[in-house]
Design a protein around this motif. Structure first.
Motif, short mmCIF file in Angstrom:
data_model
loop_
_atom_site.label_atom_id
_atom_site.label_comp_id
_atom_site.label_asym_id
_atom_site.label_seq_id
_atom_site.Cartn_x
_atom_site.Cartn_y
_atom_site.Cartn_z
N LYS A 99 -37.86 49.23 -17.97
CA LYS A 99 -39.25 49.64 -17.73
C LYS A 99 -39.95 48.67 -16.78
CE LYS A 99 -39.74 51.73 -22.32
NZ LYS A 99 -40.54 51.76 -23.57
N PRO A 100 -40.62 49.18 -15.76
CA PRO A 100 -41.39 48.30 -14.87
C PRO A 100 -42.63 47.78 -15.60
CG PRO A 100 -41.79 50.59 -14.31
CD PRO A 100 -40.73 50.60 -15.36
N VAL A 101 -42.93 46.51 -15.40
CA VAL A 101 -44.13 45.91 -15.98
C VAL A 101 -44.83 45.08 -14.91
CG1 VAL A 101 -43.32 45.87 -18.37
CG2 VAL A 101 -42.74 43.99 -16.87
N ASN A 102 -46.11 45.30 -14.76
CA ASN A 102 -46.90 44.53 -13.79
C ASN A 102 -46.30 44.56 -12.39
OD1 ASN A 102 -48.69 43.71 -15.88
ND2 ASN A 102 -47.23 42.11 -16.46
N VAL A 103 -45.84 45.75 -11.98
CA VAL A 103 -45.25 45.88 -10.65
C VAL A 103 -46.36 46.03 -9.63
CG1 VAL A 103 -43.72 47.25 -9.20
CG2 VAL A 103 -43.19 46.95 -11.61
N THR A 104 -46.51 45.04 -8.78
CA THR A 104 -47.57 45.06 -7.76
C THR A 104 -47.02 44.89 -6.36
OG1 THR A 104 -47.89 42.67 -8.02
CG2 THR A 104 -49.26 44.12 -9.37
N ALA A 105 -45.69 44.82 -6.23
CA ALA A 105 -45.09 44.60 -4.91
C ALA A 105 -45.40 45.77 -4.00
CB ALA A 105 -43.58 44.43 -5.05
N PRO A 106 -45.58 45.52 -2.71
CA PRO A 106 -45.77 46.63 -1.77
C PRO A 106 -44.50 47.45 -1.67
CG PRO A 106 -45.39 44.58 -0.58
CD PRO A 106 -45.53 44.22 -2.03
N THR A 107 -44.65 48.71 -1.30
CA THR A 107 -43.46 49.53 -1.12
C THR A 107 -42.67 49.00 0.06
OG1 THR A 107 -44.55 51.05 0.39
CG2 THR A 107 -44.70 51.55 -1.95
N ALA A 108 -41.41 49.37 0.09
CA ALA A 108 -40.50 48.85 1.12
C ALA A 108 -41.02 49.14 2.51
CB ALA A 108 -39.12 49.47 0.93
N GLU A 109 -41.41 50.38 2.74
CA GLU A 109 -41.74 50.76 4.11
C GLU A 109 -43.10 50.24 4.55
OE1 GLU A 109 -38.28 51.59 4.44
OE2 GLU A 109 -39.47 52.13 6.16
N GLU A 110 -44.03 50.08 3.62
CA GLU A 110 -45.30 49.48 4.00
C GLU A 110 -45.08 48.07 4.53
OE1 GLU A 110 -48.33 51.76 0.91
OE2 GLU A 110 -47.49 49.81 0.40
N ALA A 111 -44.22 47.32 3.85
CA ALA A 111 -43.93 45.95 4.29
C ALA A 111 -43.08 45.95 5.54
CB ALA A 111 -43.22 45.20 3.17
N LEU A 112 -42.11 46.86 5.59
CA LEU A 112 -41.16 46.85 6.70
C LEU A 112 -41.80 47.37 7.98
CD1 LEU A 112 -38.25 45.95 6.86
CD2 LEU A 112 -37.55 48.32 6.55
N LEU A 113 -42.52 48.48 7.88
CA LEU A 113 -43.12 49.05 9.08
C LEU A 113 -44.16 48.12 9.68
CD1 LEU A 113 -43.49 52.81 8.07
CD2 LEU A 113 -42.03 51.87 9.86
N ALA A 114 -44.82 47.35 8.84
CA ALA A 114 -45.81 46.40 9.34
C ALA A 114 -45.15 45.33 10.21
CB ALA A 114 -46.54 45.74 8.18
N ARG A 115 -43.86 45.09 9.96
CA ARG A 115 -43.15 44.06 10.70
C ARG A 115 -42.44 44.59 11.93
NH1 ARG A 115 -38.88 42.47 6.95
NH2 ARG A 115 -38.27 41.03 8.58
N LEU A 116 -42.39 45.92 12.10
CA LEU A 116 -41.59 46.49 13.18
C LEU A 116 -41.98 45.98 14.57
CD1 LEU A 116 -40.97 50.17 12.11
CD2 LEU A 116 -39.44 48.24 11.98
N PRO A 117 -43.26 45.98 14.94
CA PRO A 117 -43.59 45.50 16.29
C PRO A 117 -43.13 44.05 16.51
CG PRO A 117 -45.44 46.67 15.32
CD PRO A 117 -44.44 46.47 14.23
N GLU A 118 -43.32 43.22 15.50
CA GLU A 118 -42.92 41.82 15.63
C GLU A 118 -41.40 41.70 15.76
OE1 GLU A 118 -42.53 37.89 12.76
OE2 GLU A 118 -43.67 39.62 12.10
N ILE A 119 -40.69 42.45 14.90
CA ILE A 119 -39.23 42.39 14.94
C ILE A 119 -38.72 42.88 16.28
CG2 ILE A 119 -37.15 43.44 13.97
CD1 ILE A 119 -38.53 43.36 11.25
N PHE A 120 -39.28 43.99 16.76
CA PHE A 120 -38.80 44.55 18.02
C PHE A 120 -39.11 43.60 19.19
CE2 PHE A 120 -39.20 47.09 21.87
CZ PHE A 120 -37.93 47.60 21.91
N ALA A 121 -40.26 42.99 19.14
CA ALA A 121 -40.63 42.07 20.22
C ALA A 121 -39.64 40.90 20.26
CB ALA A 121 -42.04 41.55 20.02
#
Length: 457
Positions: free
Chosen positions: A431-453
């Motif tokens: 059972k998940p408890v106190n799960v507050t981590a961002p979803t994978a793609e919210e975190a990943l997509l936010a990094r895409l421009p930086e990663i690509f650069a």
């Protein structure tokens, strides 16, 4: 190893030659192109793409239009839904070395290569058709994005290359590929995939309610388990696809945990013989290790039967936003020299890890670890739950990482069913408890421009 002779070294050499093409003499160009003759178009899937790419660069060195045309056509031809055991499967998984899931190894290279070719070919006669661009978009959206959580790839999707920081590095490769592909004008939704998805051609399932993730890896007589022998990689992982269950909140629950698994029959979620060594199988040994094809999804319930090495167990997972209810029945176990166990968890121990007192009234042991609570319903004497400080090496897991030791605290929970149990059952809930981590793609997509650069630089 043939790959380095025919693909690895020629590919690196060809790229270097193309980068300095304008400075080369005709004699140099001819001599370098002669060396690249070692690479000829053949094989399937990503191996074929790599070889065709080298041939294309050989054609550029020789200014041979016919050779370039042939190589570009071969590359484009691999962007298709495969009706065979390898390539892009109809369920949007990627397979190589037979009917075997290869998201993290060949698949990651395939997607990054094709995303780049989508842009390189865009203004040429070899430009990918809209149909092929649709296929690549779906491979990203309906395939790869399901395997990523909070900047890490699911360990079960990584494949045989379970090396140091493999989950983060594989996710970075996919992020780079997604960013590259978006340059072709096809954007991915900002919202991460959610729901329960079964990849039947790869015997893999992912559940994503939005704030945590669970994955299940299986194998059948027609779907091979994770390969275990090539280049000394993953020689211990012959049971990774025996009905394993991995759960993610932070995404780092299993980060570099592999060297700390002292027993590779204790893979999270699987039922196996405890005292036997893990089986090591070649991908070309014929049908999968599982002797049956029994895997089905109905609503949010996934059922799977494993029958190998004299052990037959029916496993079931019921998914909901409140957790995963896991149950099973051991139908038979013929080996009289080993106990049969079901592993509940074998992950890094978080700061808040706590093994509670056994609840005799409920017949349950509760364990807290990171973002999850485990409720194990079994007799007290059959539940083994420990928190241990361990140190391990990559021997038998990843040859290049051997000598790089890993230390950490590990949580291990398993249920002991005894020797040759018949009709034994198990039940536990995650059972998940106190799960507050961002979803994978919210975190990943936010990094895409930086990663690509950084990649472009």
């Amino acid at each position: 190893n043939w790959w380095w002779n025919e693909i690895g070294a020629p590919q690196s050499f060809a790229v270097a030659a193309i980068l300095i093409l304008d400075t080369l003499t005709e004699e140099d160009r001819a001599r370098y192109a002669d060396y690249l003759e070692v690479s000829q178009i053949g094989m399937t899937g990503q191996n074929r793409v790599w070889l065709a790419r080298i041939v294309l660069m050989r054609g550029l060195l020789r200014a041979d239009q016919t050779l370039v045309d042939k190589a570009a056509t071969e590359i484009s031809a691999e962007v298709c839904i495969s009706d065979g055991p390898e390539g892009i499967a109809p369920d949007w998984s990627f397979r190589q070395h037979g009917p075997q899931m290869q998201f993290g190894n060949y698949g990651a290279s395939f997607y990054l290569n094709m995303a780049r070719f989508a842009n390189v070919f865009a203004t040429t006669p070899w430009a990918f058709s809209e149909e092929k661009l649709d296929i690549l978009w779906n491979l990203g959206e309906q395939g790869f994005r399901w395997t990523l959580w909070n900047g890490n790839m699911d360990l079960l999707a990584v494949g045989r290359q379970i090396a140091f920081d493999a989950q983060r590095k594989k996710a970075r490769s996919i992020a780079e590929a997604l960013a590259e592909f978006e340059r072709s004008g096809r954007r991915f939704p900002d919202k991460a995939p959610t729901g329960l998805k079964l990849f039947p051609q790869s015997a893999y399932a992912v559940y994503r309610p939005g704030n945590w993730m669970a994955s299940v890896k299986m194998n059948t007589v027609d779907v091979l388990e994770t390969e275990t022998w090539i280049n000394g990689e993953n020689t211990l992982g012959g049971h990774l696809a025996d009905g394993s269950l991995f759960v993610y909140g932070t995404g780092r629950e299993y980060e570099n945990v592999a060297p700390l698994w002292k027993n590779w029959r204790l893979i999270p979620g699987i039922t196996s013989y405890l005292e036997l060594s893990p089986v090591c199988r070649s991908f070309n040994m014929g049908p999968g290790a599982n002797e049956v094809n029994d895997m089905r999804l109905e609503g949010n319930r996934l059922d799977f039967t494993l029958q190998r090495d004299g052990l037959t167990v029916h496993k079931c997972w019921q998914f909901s936003p409140s957790g995963v209810a896991c149950s099973g029945t051991i139908i038979s176990a013929t080996n009289a020299s080993s106990r049969v166990v079901t592993c509940v968890e074998h992950a890094l121990a978080a700061e808040n890890v706590r093994i509670g007192e056994y609840d005799s009234l409920a017949g349950c042991l509760r364990v807290e670890n990171g973002c999850f609570r485990y409720e194990v319903y079994a007799p007290k004497e059959s539940i083994h739950a420990t928190i241990e400080e361990r140190t391990g090496d990559w021997e038998g897991i990843s040859s290049p990482s051997v000598g790089h030791s890993i230390s950490g605290r590990v949580l291990l929970i398993y249920i002991d069913h005894g020797v040759q149990p018949e009709g034994a059952t198990y039940r536990y809930e995650v059972k998940p408890v106190n799960v507050t981590a961002p979803t994978a793609e919210e975190a990943l997509l936010a990094r895409l421009p930086e990663i690509f650069a950084k990649s472009a630089a």
